[in-house]
Design a protein around this motif. Structure first.
Motif, PDB file in Angstrom:
ATOM      1  N   GLU A  60     -25.299 -70.959  63.928  1.00  0.00           N
ATOM      2  CA  GLU A  60     -24.986 -71.700  65.162  1.00  0.00           C
ATOM      3  C   GLU A  60     -25.197 -73.172  64.923  1.00  0.00           C
ATOM      4  OE1 GLU A  60     -27.399 -70.618  68.527  1.00  0.00           O
ATOM      5  OE2 GLU A  60     -26.613 -68.572  68.404  1.00  0.00           O
ATOM      6  N   HIS A  61     -24.425 -73.968  65.633  1.00  0.00           N
ATOM      7  CA  HIS A  61     -24.611 -75.413  65.508  1.00  0.00           C
ATOM      8  C   HIS A  61     -25.747 -75.851  66.422  1.00  0.00           C
ATOM      9  CE1 HIS A  61     -20.991 -75.646  63.216  1.00  0.00           C
ATOM     10  NE2 HIS A  61     -20.415 -74.866  64.102  1.00  0.00           N
ATOM     11  N   ARG A  63     -27.795 -77.906  69.257  1.00  0.00           N
ATOM     12  CA  ARG A  63     -27.359 -78.432  70.549  1.00  0.00           C
ATOM     13  C   ARG A  63     -27.442 -79.946  70.597  1.00  0.00           C
ATOM     14  NH1 ARG A  63     -27.150 -75.236  75.294  1.00  0.00           N
ATOM     15  NH2 ARG A  63     -27.860 -77.028  76.498  1.00  0.00           N
ATOM     16  N   TYR A 212     -23.477 -80.734  77.357  1.00  0.00           N
ATOM     17  CA  TYR A 212     -23.938 -79.478  77.971  1.00  0.00           C
ATOM     18  C   TYR A 212     -24.196 -79.679  79.458  1.00  0.00           C
ATOM     19  CZ  TYR A 212     -24.463 -77.887  73.216  1.00  0.00           C
ATOM     20  OH  TYR A 212     -24.208 -77.538  71.913  1.00  0.00           O
ATOM     21  N   GLU A 227     -19.182 -78.410  77.986  1.00  0.00           N
ATOM     22  CA  GLU A 227     -19.490 -76.973  78.106  1.00  0.00           C
ATOM     23  C   GLU A 227     -18.703 -76.326  79.246  1.00  0.00           C
ATOM     24  OE1 GLU A 227     -23.632 -76.096  78.938  1.00  0.00           O
ATOM     25  OE2 GLU A 227     -23.443 -74.095  78.092  1.00  0.00           O
ATOM     26  N   ASP A 233     -14.439 -69.262  74.236  1.00  0.00           N
ATOM     27  CA  ASP A 233     -14.497 -68.659  72.884  1.00  0.00           C
ATOM     28  C   ASP A 233     -14.708 -69.710  71.798  1.00  0.00           C
ATOM     29  OD1 ASP A 233     -14.041 -66.212  73.977  1.00  0.00           O
ATOM     30  OD2 ASP A 233     -11.850 -66.366  73.744  1.00  0.00           O
ATOM     31  N   ARG A 234     -14.646 -70.950  72.196  1.00  0.00           N
ATOM     32  CA  ARG A 234     -14.737 -72.017  71.197  1.00  0.00           C
ATOM     33  C   ARG A 234     -16.158 -72.569  71.133  1.00  0.00           C
ATOM     34  NH1 ARG A 234      -9.872 -76.000  70.028  1.00  0.00           N
ATOM     35  NH2 ARG A 234     -10.977 -77.482  68.702  1.00  0.00           N
ATOM     36  N   GLU A 235     -16.603 -72.877  69.913  1.00  0.00           N
ATOM     37  CA  GLU A 235     -17.976 -73.381  69.742  1.00  0.00           C
ATOM     38  C   GLU A 235     -18.032 -74.892  69.940  1.00  0.00           C
ATOM     39  OE1 GLU A 235     -20.836 -72.315  66.509  1.00  0.00           O
ATOM     40  OE2 GLU A 235     -19.051 -71.235  65.877  1.00  0.00           O
ATOM     41  N   ASP A 237     -19.327 -77.966  68.378  1.00  0.00           N
ATOM     42  CA  ASP A 237     -19.875 -78.418  67.105  1.00  0.00           C
ATOM     43  C   ASP A 237     -20.002 -79.945  67.169  1.00  0.00           C
ATOM     44  OD1 ASP A 237     -20.363 -79.208  64.519  1.00  0.00           O
ATOM     45  OD2 ASP A 237     -18.890 -77.881  63.590  1.00  0.00           O
TER      46      ASP A 237
END
Ligand code: BT5
Length: 320
Positions: A60-61, A63, A212, A227, A233-235, A237
């Motif tokens: 995971e990237h 935050r 976020y 966010e 579905d997209r992260e 990064d």
């Protein structure tokens, strides 16, 4: 060799899985050094998983942006000589200004939190911890101060395009200094100048981006964050976004120095969200309703007010 953590981060990003032994061989260091650097990256927020027989991978990237990611960016930058990383500060604008004498060339100050983030005209900029990106970029163009309006146009394009490319959103530019997604503000920038005899010594451009969800920002009612807008579905990064943003700033700053506004005018107009709408425009002491017709080659808005008069707007606030 540059910092081992930077090299390991680059390897982790380029391969799906990579073993500790392979990293040690490629970087000509011991496995213990690799292991120590991996732990260092974990402390910076990277979630690195070790899978038996496959190796390490980035799960995971973080935050927030990491100091190591910033070092990788400076290394690859054609413009910036330093990127300063701060956990917290009153305002990156203040930090950046304080370094104008001691730090040469172009540089960036990044903070994870601002306790007194500010917008234009000393308005507050909500900058809660680990929720947004807060940065100030310092550039030293040595050009007449009147060019600053054009600078804002180039920077807004750099920012809007980087947001779209990194997060797959569709952002638009609200003249002069806001980036919106679906009628809500996701980002704003503030350009301040140090000048002498009407020539710019330094531009200090502060950029705030809501990443976020955070109650302090949502409570404004007019703001959004990545966010909330990104495809679920997209992260997110942040390292990738910073890379794209810095790259775009380099490209558009170079174009700003060498090209007139007309070379980006059509691109800029296609991203603008102020045209052909009736909007409330507030100039220094006067508010009026007008329709925005066009933007001229100097970057001034041409608007048609309700009395049928065409006005040229240099600096104003616009309410959608
Ligand atoms: C801006 O001002 O939009 C420029 C914001 C620049 C912030 C960056 S963060 C890094 C650097 N360090 C600083 O101290 N500042 C820069 P303006 O157009 O004046 O907009 C300010 C208005 O936006 C406020 O009056 C609020 O209504 C609204 N606002 C405040 N915080 C916000 C947020 N996080 N997201 C969206 N809108 C916000």
């Amino acid at each position: 060799m540059s910092n081992l953590k930077q090299e390991i981060l680059k390897l982790l990003k380029s391969d799906r899985f990579i073993s500790g032994q392979e990293m040690a061989d490629r970087l000509k260091v011991s496995r213990t050094s690799v292991w120590k650097s991996i732990n260092g990256l974990k402390t910076e927020g990277y979630s690195i998983e070790s899978v038996t027989k496959k190796g390490y991978h980035l799960k995971e990237h973080p935050r927030y942006i990491s100091p190591t990611a910033l070092k990788v960016l400076v290394e690859g930058s054609s413009l910036f000589t330093r990127m300063e990383y701060l956990e917290t500060t009153e305002s990156t604008q203040i930090e950046a200004m304080q370094k104008l004498e001691s730090q040469e060339g172009a540089y960036v100050v990044v903070a994870l939190e601002q306790t007194k983030g500010r917008g234009r005209f000393s308005r507050p900029w909500a900058s809660p911890k680990n929720s947004g990106l807060y940065l100030s970029i310092v550039l030293r163009p040595n050009i007449p101060i009147t060019e600053i309006i054009r600078f804002n146009l180039f920077i807004s394009l750099a920012l809007s395009e980087a947001l779209d490319a990194a997060f797959g959103v569709e952002s638009g530019i609200k003249w002069p200094n806001d980036i919106y997604i679906k009628n809500k503000k996701v980002s704003g920038f503030l350009t301040e100048v140090v000048s002498e005899s009407n020539v710019i010594n330094a531009i200090i451009c502060g950029i705030g981006i809501n990443i976020y969800k955070n109650e302090d920002v949502t409570a404004l009612g007019t703001a959004t964050d990545i966010e909330s807008e990104i495809d679920p579905d997209r992260e997110i990064d942040l390292d990738d976004f910073m890379k794209k943003l810095i790259h775009n700033i380099e490209v558009y700053y170079d174009r700003f120095i060498n090209e007139p506004f007309s070379s980006i005018r059509e691109e800029w107009k296609s991203r603008s969200i102020v045209f052909n709408k009736k909007l409330k425009i507030t100039e220094t002491n006067e508010s009026y309703v007008a329709k925005v017709l066009d933007i001229d080659s100097d970057g001034f808005l041409e608007v048609l007010d309700e009395a049928g008069e065409i006005r040229r707007v240099v600096s104003a606030d616009i309410e959608l």
